[in-house]
Design an enzyme around this catalytic site. Structure first.
Site, PDB file in Angstrom:
ATOM      1  N   ASP A  28      78.784  38.688  15.174  1.00 29.27           N
ATOM      2  CA  ASP A  28      79.826  39.227  14.302  1.00 29.27           C
ATOM      3  C   ASP A  28      80.576  38.058  13.681  1.00 29.27           C
ATOM      4  O   ASP A  28      80.935  37.094  14.369  1.00 29.27           O
ATOM      5  CB  ASP A  28      80.790  40.098  15.123  1.00 29.27           C
ATOM      6  CG  ASP A  28      81.727  40.912  14.253  1.00 29.27           C
ATOM      7  OD1 ASP A  28      81.708  42.153  14.376  1.00 29.27           O
ATOM      8  OD2 ASP A  28      82.491  40.318  13.456  1.00 29.27           O
ATOM      9  N   ILE A  29      80.809  38.154  12.383  1.00 32.17           N
ATOM     10  CA  ILE A  29      81.460  37.052  11.673  1.00 32.17           C
ATOM     11  C   ILE A  29      82.884  36.824  12.193  1.00 32.17           C
ATOM     12  O   ILE A  29      83.393  35.702  12.149  1.00 32.17           O
ATOM     13  CB  ILE A  29      81.426  37.314  10.137  1.00 32.17           C
ATOM     14  CG1 ILE A  29      81.559  36.017   9.369  1.00 32.17           C
ATOM     15  CG2 ILE A  29      82.447  38.343   9.721  1.00 32.17           C
ATOM     16  CD1 ILE A  29      80.989  36.082   7.973  1.00 32.17           C
ATOM     17  N   ASN A  84      82.392  52.228  17.101  1.00 32.28           N
ATOM     18  CA  ASN A  84      83.431  52.995  16.430  1.00 32.28           C
ATOM     19  C   ASN A  84      82.767  53.986  15.479  1.00 32.28           C
ATOM     20  O   ASN A  84      81.916  53.593  14.678  1.00 32.28           O
ATOM     21  CB  ASN A  84      84.356  52.060  15.637  1.00 32.28           C
ATOM     22  CG  ASN A  84      85.001  51.022  16.534  1.00 32.28           C
ATOM     23  OD1 ASN A  84      85.404  51.324  17.644  1.00 32.28           O
ATOM     24  ND2 ASN A  84      85.091  49.790  16.052  1.00 32.28           N
ATOM     25  N   GLN A  91      86.190  52.285  12.528  1.00 32.42           N
ATOM     26  CA  GLN A  91      84.954  51.845  11.872  1.00 32.42           C
ATOM     27  C   GLN A  91      85.262  51.321  10.473  1.00 32.42           C
ATOM     28  O   GLN A  91      85.977  51.954   9.700  1.00 32.42           O
ATOM     29  CB  GLN A  91      83.948  53.014  11.780  1.00 32.42           C
ATOM     30  CG  GLN A  91      82.579  52.573  11.271  1.00 32.42           C
ATOM     31  CD  GLN A  91      81.533  53.691  11.314  1.00 32.42           C
ATOM     32  OE1 GLN A  91      81.859  54.852  11.556  1.00 32.42           O
ATOM     33  NE2 GLN A  91      80.289  53.329  11.079  1.00 32.42           N
ATOM     34  N   HIS A  97      76.468  50.664  14.367  1.00 32.69           N
ATOM     35  CA  HIS A  97      76.324  49.395  15.094  1.00 32.69           C
ATOM     36  C   HIS A  97      77.003  49.486  16.443  1.00 32.69           C
ATOM     37  O   HIS A  97      77.979  50.207  16.629  1.00 32.69           O
ATOM     38  CB  HIS A  97      76.909  48.225  14.296  1.00 32.69           C
ATOM     39  CG  HIS A  97      78.309  48.449  13.814  1.00 32.69           C
ATOM     40  ND1 HIS A  97      78.596  49.202  12.698  1.00 32.69           N
ATOM     41  CD2 HIS A  97      79.503  48.022  14.287  1.00 32.69           C
ATOM     42  CE1 HIS A  97      79.898  49.230  12.512  1.00 32.69           C
ATOM     43  NE2 HIS A  97      80.486  48.526  13.465  1.00 32.69           N
ATOM     44  N   HIS A  99      78.968  47.100  19.166  1.00 34.93           N
ATOM     45  CA  HIS A  99      79.609  45.810  19.408  1.00 34.93           C
ATOM     46  C   HIS A  99      79.343  45.396  20.856  1.00 34.93           C
ATOM     47  O   HIS A  99      79.454  46.222  21.771  1.00 34.93           O
ATOM     48  CB  HIS A  99      81.141  45.922  19.291  1.00 34.93           C
ATOM     49  CG  HIS A  99      81.662  46.128  17.915  1.00 34.93           C
ATOM     50  ND1 HIS A  99      82.138  45.097  17.143  1.00 34.93           N
ATOM     51  CD2 HIS A  99      81.815  47.256  17.172  1.00 34.93           C
ATOM     52  CE1 HIS A  99      82.569  45.575  15.992  1.00 34.93           C
ATOM     53  NE2 HIS A  99      82.386  46.884  15.982  1.00 34.93           N
TER      54      HIS A  99
END
Ligand code: 5GP
Length: 134
Positions: A28-29, A84, A91, A97, A99
């Site tokens: 994740d960025i 989410n 979300q 996705h 996490h």
């Protein structure tokens, strides 16, 4: 199309941890903690509820493998694995996705808390949820 489709299609870069025909996992960025990872299906679905169960199984299988790699190599004291679904639930990217969020210390700024609402009629709530499935 979301930003994740562009990552799948290699139109924008991502730090990829795992890839096969069905699933992609990348950092994740935001890196809310070190090793914060996203696991996504390559086929589009907007959230958990919208995703075929067979696809969910593949995503969970990769998340399980990577969460254990993170545990073994980054040594967090805990890990949240969460998804989410919907704006109200937090979300922001509407491509399903999971996490993986490693937790290292209690002051990491991440708060997932549950307010208690005691004295509810649990039986009535259960009946309401199960409506239509008998
Ligand atoms: P959500 O809030 O939808 O559950 O989580 C979406 C996540 O996607 C966020 O944690 C956000 O940091 C991450 N994200 C958004 N855009 C990008 C991107 O371009 N690259 C990567 N690697 N992560 C992204």
């Amino acid at each position: 199309m979301t930003i994740f489709t562009k990552i799948i299609n290699k139109e924008i870069p991502a730090t990829i941890l795992y890839e096969d025909d069905d699933v992609l996992a990348f950092l994740d960025i935001a890196q809310c903690t070190k090793g914060h990872t996203l696991v996504i299906p390559k086929t589009f679905s907007k959230d958990f509820l919208d995703t075929d169960v067979e696809v969910l199984k593949k995503v969970v299988s990769v998340a399980h493998m990577l969460a254990n790699k993170i545990k073994d190599n980054l040594h967090p004291s805990g890990i949240n694995i969460l998804s989410n679904a919907g704006e109200q639930a937090g979300q922001g990217v509407f491509h399903y996705h999971l996490h993986i969020i490693p937790r290292y210390d209690e002051n990491d700024g991440i708060s997932i808390t549950y307010k208690e609402n005691p004295n509810q009629d649990l039986e009535a709530i259960a009946q309401e949820i199960k409506k239509g499935s008998e």
